[in-house]
Write a protein that holds these residues in place. Structure first.
Motif, PDB file in Angstrom:
ATOM      1  N   ALA A 172      -8.138  -2.948  -0.186  1.00  0.00           N
ATOM      2  CA  ALA A 172      -7.089  -3.722  -0.867  1.00  0.00           C
ATOM      3  C   ALA A 172      -7.616  -5.083  -1.319  1.00  0.00           C
ATOM      4  O   ALA A 172      -6.864  -6.051  -1.441  1.00  0.00           O
ATOM      5  CB  ALA A 172      -5.858  -3.893   0.011  1.00  0.00           C
ATOM      6  N   ILE A 231      -4.838  -2.107   9.383  1.00  0.00           N
ATOM      7  CA  ILE A 231      -5.373  -1.584   8.120  1.00  0.00           C
ATOM      8  C   ILE A 231      -5.641  -0.087   8.212  1.00  0.00           C
ATOM      9  O   ILE A 231      -6.309   0.380   9.142  1.00  0.00           O
ATOM     10  CB  ILE A 231      -6.682  -2.318   7.763  1.00  0.00           C
ATOM     11  N   ILE A 260      -1.634  -3.015   5.751  1.00  0.00           N
ATOM     12  CA  ILE A 260      -2.432  -2.767   4.546  1.00  0.00           C
ATOM     13  C   ILE A 260      -2.877  -1.315   4.522  1.00  0.00           C
ATOM     14  O   ILE A 260      -3.303  -0.766   5.544  1.00  0.00           O
ATOM     15  CB  ILE A 260      -3.680  -3.682   4.519  1.00  0.00           C
ATOM     16  N   GLY A 268      -3.192  -0.846  -1.953  1.00  0.00           N
ATOM     17  CA  GLY A 268      -2.697  -2.199  -1.726  1.00  0.00           C
ATOM     18  C   GLY A 268      -3.095  -3.188  -2.799  1.00  0.00           C
ATOM     19  O   GLY A 268      -2.367  -4.138  -3.077  1.00  0.00           O
ATOM     20  N   SER A 310      -3.640  -8.251  11.090  1.00  0.00           N
ATOM     21  CA  SER A 310      -3.658  -7.245  10.026  1.00  0.00           C
ATOM     22  C   SER A 310      -4.006  -5.879  10.593  1.00  0.00           C
ATOM     23  O   SER A 310      -5.040  -5.718  11.251  1.00  0.00           O
ATOM     24  CB  SER A 310      -4.683  -7.615   8.947  1.00  0.00           C
ATOM     25  N   GLY A 326       0.823  -1.197   0.000  1.00  0.00           N
ATOM     26  CA  GLY A 326       0.000   0.000   0.000  1.00  0.00           C
ATOM     27  C   GLY A 326       0.862   1.253   0.000  1.00  0.00           C
ATOM     28  O   GLY A 326       2.069   1.206   0.245  1.00  0.00           O
TER      29      GLY A 326
END
Length: 555
Positions: A252, A239, A174, A178, A237, A86
């Protein structure tokens, strides 16, 4: 006309960023154009990737070392791996490596082409990895389009994920952009074939949800594919959202979120945009064989997805800064969406309504007509969270000298008709200029003509489409001034060539019409727009009063 503000109340609030970096002038002494840039930079500053990551994640070393994110703790014992993709990921990775120390074994991130040189040139060393970093950086997706380097990065990321065990923890970073930086077409589809399909969809006005449905169906890593590759390792993750409503399955294209697009659903989308007859054979093959669910886990209990930043943070900071400058401020919606020309018309009508209101015009057929047209268009656009009835009443009740700032967030859609160069923000800025120009010929034109209008639309990720600009400024005089220089706005818009227009215009402007990436610097958030209106109203005394209006919009 000067753009100095008058009669600003002495308002003080605790904002996270009291002033934009590199701005010598005190905010209250700035011009309207400088006010807009100040608000934009301040809002962008609060969503810088590294600070957001540090606020979201901490390494606790008392007792057993553990990585803490919100209410979850993940034991770490030199078993941590990192991948990312990203526009904002490089800054996130630098902060993550600083936090994790020796617990990080290895990492690889896929970031935009030229980002390291851009950050170095801008003096943002804190967003760069240290010389002996354990994280491998691969730059690709030039002009925000998947390419061979991004494909190579995706392959390396997939290989790292597939080598993990149940004792490992994979940290996934992310952000916006991305999807283009993680291309992994399902064989036998070639990268060029997949891109042909997505480009055709985008050019015909497909929504981000429809685009991502097709992307996930044709990808090895999107739609939960990365999480499947990493199983049985734990996956965490973090984000940064660039999508309305922060749906983690869309951001993404959801590489760590379980998704299984049906072949029937994909075919319905392709049929809707008349693409079935021109699909590459490889795409037909993959779609026809995707009836069964992919192998791997179904509950995804080994995955923890956390949104650590969104346009809401930027909106709140812009609101705080605007109020500190003395503006009456309102956040309209965090989810503005729709075709760019219709959204531009909405903003134009809002500006007209404010001009009528700040002129002191009482209830009458002209304002009722503008109000009715505005409410009708807003209802047709069906923008989530947008209810203009109460805000319009509040605007009508404001004293004529009160400054106003309107804020909103979201993402517009551009339907490609030509082969020019531009982005959604530059197209919106130019379209708003055209709508304001057309409005001069209406009944509200007299009041609009007494206002100075400045509109800005810019992406907080620092890149608007396949250009080096983050966005653009425009005004109600832009169309006429451009015509005097031999530039026809409607011709440029019909060819989706807003970047070329603004680049030519920028060389002849005192204040730049292009918003450079330095103002935004790779965040991976949504886009912004900004509009100011200063109305010169001669009061009974004969002196000139100055009324200002800001519409600050994230698209």
């Amino acid at each position: 006309m000067t753009s100095a503000l008058k009669a600003l109340p002495n308002v003080h609030r605790a904002c996270m960023i009291p002033a934009c970096q590199g701005q010598a002038s005190h905010p209250r002494s700035m011009s309207l154009w400088e006010h807009g840039l100040h608000l934009f930079r301040s809002a962008v500053g609060v969503v810088l990737p590294a600070p957001m990551l540090r606020r979201a994640m901490a390494l606790k070393t008392d007792g057993c070392p553990r990585l803490v994110v919100r209410d979850r703790a993940f034991p770490v014992r030199r078993n941590l791996y990192l991948v990312g993709f990203g526009k904002a990921v490089l800054g996130m990775a630098a902060a993550a490596e600083e936090i994790l120390g020796d617990h990080l074994i290895q990492g690889v991130v896929s970031v935009p082409h030229g980002i390291r040189a851009c950050l170095q040139q801008a003096g943002m060393e804190e967003m760069l990895l240290k010389p002996h970093s354990r994280i491998w950086v691969i730059e690709g997706a030039k002009h925000n389009l998947p390419d061979r380097e991004a494909l190579r990065a995706a392959s390396v990321i997939r290989e790292l994920a597939e080598g993990l065990t149940a004792d490992d923890l994979l940290l996934v970073l992310i952000s916006g952009g991305g999807s283009a930086l993680l291309p992994a077409p399902t064989p036998p589809i070639l990268l060029e074939e997949k891109e042909k399909v997505t480009k055709l969809l985008a050019s015909r006005g497909a929504t981000i949800q429809e685009l991502n449905t097709i992307r996930k169906a044709l990808s090895l890593l999107k739609g939960g594919g990365l999480a499947r590759a990493a199983y049985p390792a734990q996956v965490l993750s973090l984000i940064l959202s660039d999508v309305i409503g922060n749906p983690v399955d869309i951001i993404a294209s959801g590489p760590t979120v379980y998704s299984c697009p049906s072949a029937q659903g994909c075919l319905q989308i392709l049929t809707k945009y008349n693409l079935l007859s021109i699909l590459p054979r490889s795409v037909e093959t993959v779609l026809s064989s995707s009836v069964s669910d992919p192998s791997g886990p179904k509950d995804y209990s080994h995955v923890y997805n956390v949104v650590i930043g969104s346009n809401s943070l930027a909106l709140e900071e812009a609101k705080c800064q605007a109020e500190d400058l003395g503006y009456w401020t309102l956040i309209l919606s965090a989810a503005v969406c729709g075709e760019v020309s219709r959204v531009a018309k909405l903003y134009s009508q809002l500006i007209q309504f404010v001009c009528l209101s700040t002129a002191g015009l009482g209830e009458g057929p002209l304002r009722d007509q503008v109000r009715g047209d505005l409410l009708k268009l807003a209802a047709e656009l069906e923008i989530p969270g947008l209810n203009l009835v109460d805000p319009l009443k509040a605007l009508q009740g404001l004293e004529s000298e009160r400054s106003v700032c309107l804020l909103a967030g979201g993402e517009t859609t551009v339907q490609l008709r030509g082969n020019g160069k531009g982005g959604r923000n530059q197209e919106l800025a130019l379209q708003v200029a055209l709508e304001l120009h057309r409005a001069k010929a209406t009944g509200a034109g007299y009041f609009l003509g007494r206002c100075e209008v400045l509109f800005l639309s810019g992406g907080t990720d620092g890149q608007d489409g396949p250009t080096e600009a983050a966005g653009a400024f425009s005004s109600q005089e832009l169309v006429d001034k451009a015509a005097q220089e031999g530039l026809d706005v409607e011709t440029f818009l019909s060819n989706n060539d807003s970047y070329t227009f603004f680049k030519q215009k920028a060389t002849k402007s005192v204040n730049p019409t292009l918003l450079t990436p330095v103002a935004a610097l790779i965040k991976g958030q949504s886009s912004w727009g900004y509009c100011s209106v200063k109305q010169q109203v001669p009061p009974a005394s004969g002196t000139m009063r100055s009324t200002s209006y800001f519409s600050f919009v994230i698209n």
